[in-house]
Design an enzyme around this catalytic site. Sequence first.
Site, short mmCIF file in Angstrom:
data_model
loop_
_atom_site.label_atom_id
_atom_site.label_comp_id
_atom_site.label_asym_id
_atom_site.label_seq_id
_atom_site.Cartn_x
_atom_site.Cartn_y
_atom_site.Cartn_z
N ASP A 144 1.98 -3.36 4.13
CA ASP A 144 3.10 -3.00 3.47
C ASP A 144 4.22 -3.58 4.26
OD1 ASP A 144 3.98 -1.04 0.83
OD2 ASP A 144 5.54 -1.28 2.36
N ASP B 50 4.84 -8.80 5.88
CA ASP B 50 5.30 -9.32 4.59
C ASP B 50 3.93 -9.88 3.97
OD1 ASP B 50 6.25 -10.89 2.16
OD2 ASP B 50 8.05 -11.18 3.30
N ALA C 134 0.77 -1.23 0.06
CA ALA C 134 -0.04 0.12 0.01
C ALA C 134 0.76 1.27 0.02
CB ALA C 134 -0.95 -0.09 1.12
N GLY D 270 -1.54 6.57 -1.73
CA GLY D 270 -2.37 7.28 -2.37
C GLY D 270 -3.78 6.47 -2.81
N PRO E 142 3.20 4.52 -0.85
CA PRO E 142 3.12 5.51 0.10
C PRO E 142 1.72 5.93 0.51
CG PRO E 142 3.46 6.27 -1.89
CD PRO E 142 3.61 5.01 -2.15
N CYS F 298 3.87 0.04 -11.93
CA CYS F 298 4.23 1.30 -12.85
C CYS F 298 5.42 1.20 -13.69
CB CYS F 298 4.33 2.30 -11.80
SG CYS F 298 5.58 1.86 -10.34
#
Length: 418
Positions: A256, A282, A236, A240, A238, A351
């Site tokens: 995370d 994890d 998750a 957004g 940072p 990404c």
Amino acid sequence: MAAEGLAARAAAVGLLGAVLGEGRLMTQAVADPQGPLSGLPPGDRARAQRLTLAVLRHLEPADKVLEPHLRKAPPRMVRDALRLAVVEIAMGGAAHGAVNAAVEIVRRGKRTGHLAGLVNAVLRKVPEQPFEGLPPQRMPRWLRQPLVHAYGREVVAAMEAVQAGAPPLDLTVRDRAEAPEGVVLPTGSLRLEEKGQVSALAGYAAGGWWVQDAAATLAVRLLDPKPGERVLDLCAAPGGKTLQLAAAGAQVTALDLSEARMARLRENLARCALEAEVVVADALDWTPAKQFDAVLLDAPCSATGTIRRHPDLPFVKDGSEVAGLVALQAQLLDRALGMVRPGGRVVFCTCSLLPEEGEGQLASALARHPGLSVERVAMPGVEEAWWTDAGGLRLRPDHWAEAGGMDGFFMARLKGVL
């Protein structure tokens, strides 16, 4: 001599050394308490970072301008000072200020003072528009070659043209919240051309918006969370997408591995008065007490889709990590599929511009799990050409090029369980 802006420029040269000489990410060099930004006031810190990013976006053209005037390669610090001055001139800065600062930075260097005259002589030969007629910064061979194969030379050149420019700032704004003036993009994000200090922008303190690239927002819109649904945001930080999910009314669990990055997520939740269960664990080991209605997996990847915002990445990475990331993504996707209830849905995204981290992952998942299917969701502003034949969404930096582009992403919505 105390040239105006000398401290910021000297710090920028130091940051360039950290990235190009030491192979460190900008985020690492910026956060280093003993690093080039140590002791600088906020204004100089911000300027140093802007200058460094500008040089990294134009390194190849700057070197082409300097090459005819250098009989042999100077020490790295001297070369970086020269590059900085050339880029400043190309950006329309006052040539005398850029030249004088470069000379002074080199003069003050413990081992470079004797080269100050050379720096002055070389920079006096730089034309007013040094990059005229030169192509933009090219991606490194390890990345460019597979992208040319996947998308063609024209598309890759269009991506590089976008990556050469400083990106605008995108905000995700809650309904009727106070926000700065900007342009509303077709997908609903608010785009600002002039950023300034983010925390000083209208509505920041009230928590009505957060910074999030327009492309990244589409993963949550593809998931289409409903009020009251139990949704897991896997990997998750940072945060957004966690904020998006919570703002949509979902009951969010954000997971995370990084405690430090999750601290920032908690801060943003508090600022925006949103709620989510935050779990540091994890994802490959953690097991939920109950299956979720939906899971969003923004998997670790090469981040090659974010070069327009992080131009240091091509200089720090060499592609050797991609195979390991592809294997990890497959493991995480299988875990995510096992965490949703029957009839639930998973959105997988990265990404990355590399097909093996996107289209290839989707094809492999469908082959591993014959019961899976891909679902398309109608989303305002998403063009038909962005969808792949297999039902995934391929976003590229050259989409909306005239408006500043977007991050590169691949995302797909899967239905079915293991």
